[in-house]
Design an enzyme around this catalytic site. Structure first.
Site, PDB file in Angstrom:
ATOM      1  CG  ASP A  60       0.036  -0.551   2.558  1.00 36.38           C
ATOM      2  OD1 ASP A  60       1.056   0.149   2.766  1.00 36.38           O
ATOM      3  OD2 ASP A  60      -0.923  -0.366   3.883  1.00 36.38           O
ATOM      4  CG  ASP A  71       1.067   3.447   5.063  1.00 35.36           C
ATOM      5  OD1 ASP A  71       0.362   3.068   4.234  1.00 35.36           O
ATOM      6  OD2 ASP A  71       1.930   3.067   4.611  1.00 35.36           O
ATOM      7  CG  ASP A  94       9.457   1.153  12.093  1.00 34.22           C
ATOM      8  OD1 ASP A  94      10.150   2.139  11.443  1.00 34.22           O
ATOM      9  OD2 ASP A  94       8.729   0.368  12.156  1.00 34.22           O
TER      10      ASP A  94
HETATM   11  P1  ATP Z   1       4.263  -2.609   5.192  1.00 33.83           P
HETATM   12  O1  ATP Z   1       5.383  -3.011   3.865  1.00 33.83           O
HETATM   13  O2  ATP Z   1       3.979  -3.876   5.839  1.00 33.83           O
HETATM   14  O3  ATP Z   1       2.691  -1.644   5.362  1.00 33.83           O
HETATM   15  P2  ATP Z   1       5.605  -0.183   6.412  1.00 33.83           P
HETATM   16  O4  ATP Z   1       6.814  -0.173   6.120  1.00 33.83           O
HETATM   17  O5  ATP Z   1       4.563   0.651   5.414  1.00 33.83           O
HETATM   18  O6  ATP Z   1       5.510  -2.315   5.856  1.00 33.83           O
HETATM   19  P3  ATP Z   1       3.550  -0.479   8.060  1.00 33.83           P
HETATM   20  O7  ATP Z   1       3.407  -0.845   9.441  1.00 33.83           O
HETATM   21  O8  ATP Z   1       2.640  -0.411   7.384  1.00 33.83           O
HETATM   22  O9  ATP Z   1       4.607  -1.099   7.314  1.00 33.83           O
HETATM   23  O10 ATP Z   1       4.119   1.445   9.362  1.00 33.83           O
HETATM   24  C1  ATP Z   1       4.396   2.576   8.001  1.00 33.83           C
HETATM   25  C2  ATP Z   1       4.871   3.273   8.886  1.00 33.83           C
HETATM   26  O11 ATP Z   1       5.035   3.909   9.491  1.00 33.83           O
HETATM   27  C3  ATP Z   1       6.871   2.720   8.076  1.00 33.83           C
HETATM   28  O12 ATP Z   1       7.197   2.186   7.539  1.00 33.83           O
HETATM   29  C4  ATP Z   1       6.905   3.109   9.701  1.00 33.83           C
HETATM   30  O13 ATP Z   1       7.804   4.239   9.209  1.00 33.83           O
HETATM   31  C5  ATP Z   1       6.167   3.938  10.259  1.00 33.83           C
HETATM   32  N1  ATP Z   1       5.951   2.949  11.944  1.00 33.83           N
HETATM   33  C6  ATP Z   1       5.031   2.320  12.023  1.00 33.83           C
HETATM   34  N2  ATP Z   1       4.239   1.108  12.634  1.00 33.83           N
HETATM   35  C7  ATP Z   1       5.721   1.812  13.727  1.00 33.83           C
HETATM   36  C8  ATP Z   1       6.460   2.051  14.937  1.00 33.83           C
HETATM   37  N3  ATP Z   1       5.680   1.464  15.983  1.00 33.83           N
HETATM   38  N4  ATP Z   1       7.698   3.145  15.341  1.00 33.83           N
HETATM   39  C9  ATP Z   1       8.188   3.908  14.466  1.00 33.83           C
HETATM   40  N5  ATP Z   1       7.567   4.225  13.195  1.00 33.83           N
HETATM   41  C10 ATP Z   1       6.378   3.381  12.769  1.00 33.83           C
HETATM   42 MG    MG Z   2       2.239   0.164   5.326  1.00 34.02          MG
END
Ligand code: ATP
Ligand code: MG
Length: 387
Positions: free
Chosen positions: A16, A18, A94
């Site tokens: 997705d 964001d 993170d």
């Molecule tokens: P996915 O492809 O699984 O969605 P993602 O990297 O997009 O992986 P998400 O959980 O959707 O992960 O979170 C989006 C973004 O928000 C992450 O890339 C990170 O930068 C930030 N983020 C999410 N959770 C946390 C956290 N607990 N602490 C700090 N930053 C976070």
């Molecule tokens: Mg994501």
């Protein structure tokens, strides 16, 4: 935009996109009619485009707010709605590889944390001071494992080291959030690697303490064989686009604790096989719920999968046909195959059920009348996998 930029640089299709912006959630809502504001700890705007939802987050401030109500005694962040600049936003993400932004004004990648370099090196590194970052949000320990398994990255020593000492902080994370995280850990196509990394880093017991305990010490090889097979099947099904339910995998992970407890109840309290399984299932599920709150729609299915197992032993009369008609027959059958592969059920019995499903009504009648053997011309060398 974190994850999507990372995935594109790795040549993977992002799950997705964001969006991050300097507009507040309220301002975003003014702009888009189909917009809903969600979240308390972390307020976001969801903009709906037909079936798609675009998540729009406002840049967060780097500094965790100092007021007491925003953090608990362990330094865990409870509220995080202080808005800031894009650079501050990047630094509170993170991992360095998640702190990347794609600038739609000039199509450039914005990288404040050397995330691109870490992507090229295949390294997962927390931004900032690891101990503090894990204290702010202990779920980051689980996220480290998730991304390491999914991206095939190495967790840097600095990021890995504090986990042993801080893992206990996961005790303070609400069971509902751990359920959400567990889904992301196990239903993203890398369950096998993820599970073994969690075990290796001592994190498994915060999610599945009963599973961890039957796997520690002098345990039977059969237990891990069945778990490994269940994890691999799940990954394979996701890889080939087949439907998966977390209930099946959770049933696999908790089977040994249920089986052992049921056996104990039979032995010590002379309870019959199926009621013993029912009672063991209740006890295991309520203990499990303290860590990870599995919703009812999944626990109902887990119970069915477990308590249908003894019924595969009955091959005579009307019973096989009745079992075949049970709404959860297919899942229970797939589960029984895993038990057979792990040596817990006779392969001959598994093959009988595989044939029984394939043949027509007349032959079914013969199979259940003639007792134990499948018709000769129908012999198969291997039981079917989950479809
Ligand atoms: P996915 O492809 O699984 O969605 P993602 O990297 O997009 O992986 P998400 O959980 O959707 O992960 O979170 C989006 C973004 O928000 C992450 O890339 C990170 O930068 C930030 N983020 C999410 N959770 C946390 C956290 N607990 N602490 C700090 N930053 C976070
Ligand atoms: Mg994501």
């Amino acid at each position: 935009m974190g994850g999507a930029v990372r995935d594109m640089l790795l040549g993977r299709e992002p799950k997705d996109f964001d969006v991050a912006t300097d507009a507040t959630p309220e301002e975003v809502r003014e702009l888009f009619r189909n917009c809903r504001l969600i979240g308390r700890r972390f307020r976001l705007a969801h903009v709906h485009f037909g079936p798609e939802i675009i998540e729009v987050a406002t840049f967060r401030s780097a500094q965790p707010p100092p007021e007491e109500e925003h953090q608990n005694d362990e330094g865990m962040i409870l509220r995080d709605n202080i808005y800031g600049t894009i650079e501050e936003d990047a630094l509170r993400r993170d991992f360095t590889v998640n702190a990347l932004y794609y600038n739609i004004a000039d199509f450039s990648i914005i990288d404040y944390a050397d995330g691109v370099e870490d992507i090229n090196r295949g390294e997962l590194k927390l931004l900032g001071e690891p101990v503090q970052r894990y204290r702010e949000d202990p779920v980051r320990m689980l996220r480290a494992v998730r991304f390491a398994a999914r991206l095939g990255f190495r967790i840097t020593d600095e990021t890995l080291k504090p986990i042993g000492e801080l893992a206990d902080l996961l005790d303070g994370v609400p069971a509902a959030r751990l359920f959400e995280e567990t889904l992301k850990l196990f239903m993203a196509g890398h369950a096998y690697e993820t599970f073994h990394l969690l075990h290796q880093y001592g994190l498994l017991r915060y999610l599945f303490p009963l599973t961890e305990s039957v796997m520690s010490g002098d345990y039977d090889q059969r237990i891990t064989e069945m778990i490994d097979q269940g994890l691999k099947n799940t990954d394979e099904r996701i890889d080939t686009g087949k439907p998966v339910t977390p209930a099946f995998l959770f049933a696999v992970l908790l089977w040994e604790p249920v089986r052992e407890l049921a056996e104990e109840l039979r032995r010590e309290e002379q309870i019959a096989e199926i009621p013993a399984l029912q009672q063991a299932a209740s006890q295991v599920l309520s203990e499990q719920a303290q860590r990870v709150s599995i919703p009812k729609r999944f626990t109902f299915m887990m119970r069915d999968i477990w308590t249908l197992q003894p019924r595969f032993q009955n091959r005579a009369g009307k019973r096989p046909l009745r079992l075949l008609g049970h709404p959860k027959f297919r899942a229970a059958y797939d589960f029984m195959l895993l038990r057979a592969q792990a040596g817990e059920v006779d392969l001959e019995l598994a093959e009988w059920w595989t044939s029984y499903q394939d043949v027509n009504g007349e032959e079914r009648g013969k199979m259940s009348r003639s007792g134990n053997r499948p018709p000769r011309r129908r012999r198969r060398s291997k039981p079917k996998q989950q479809p």
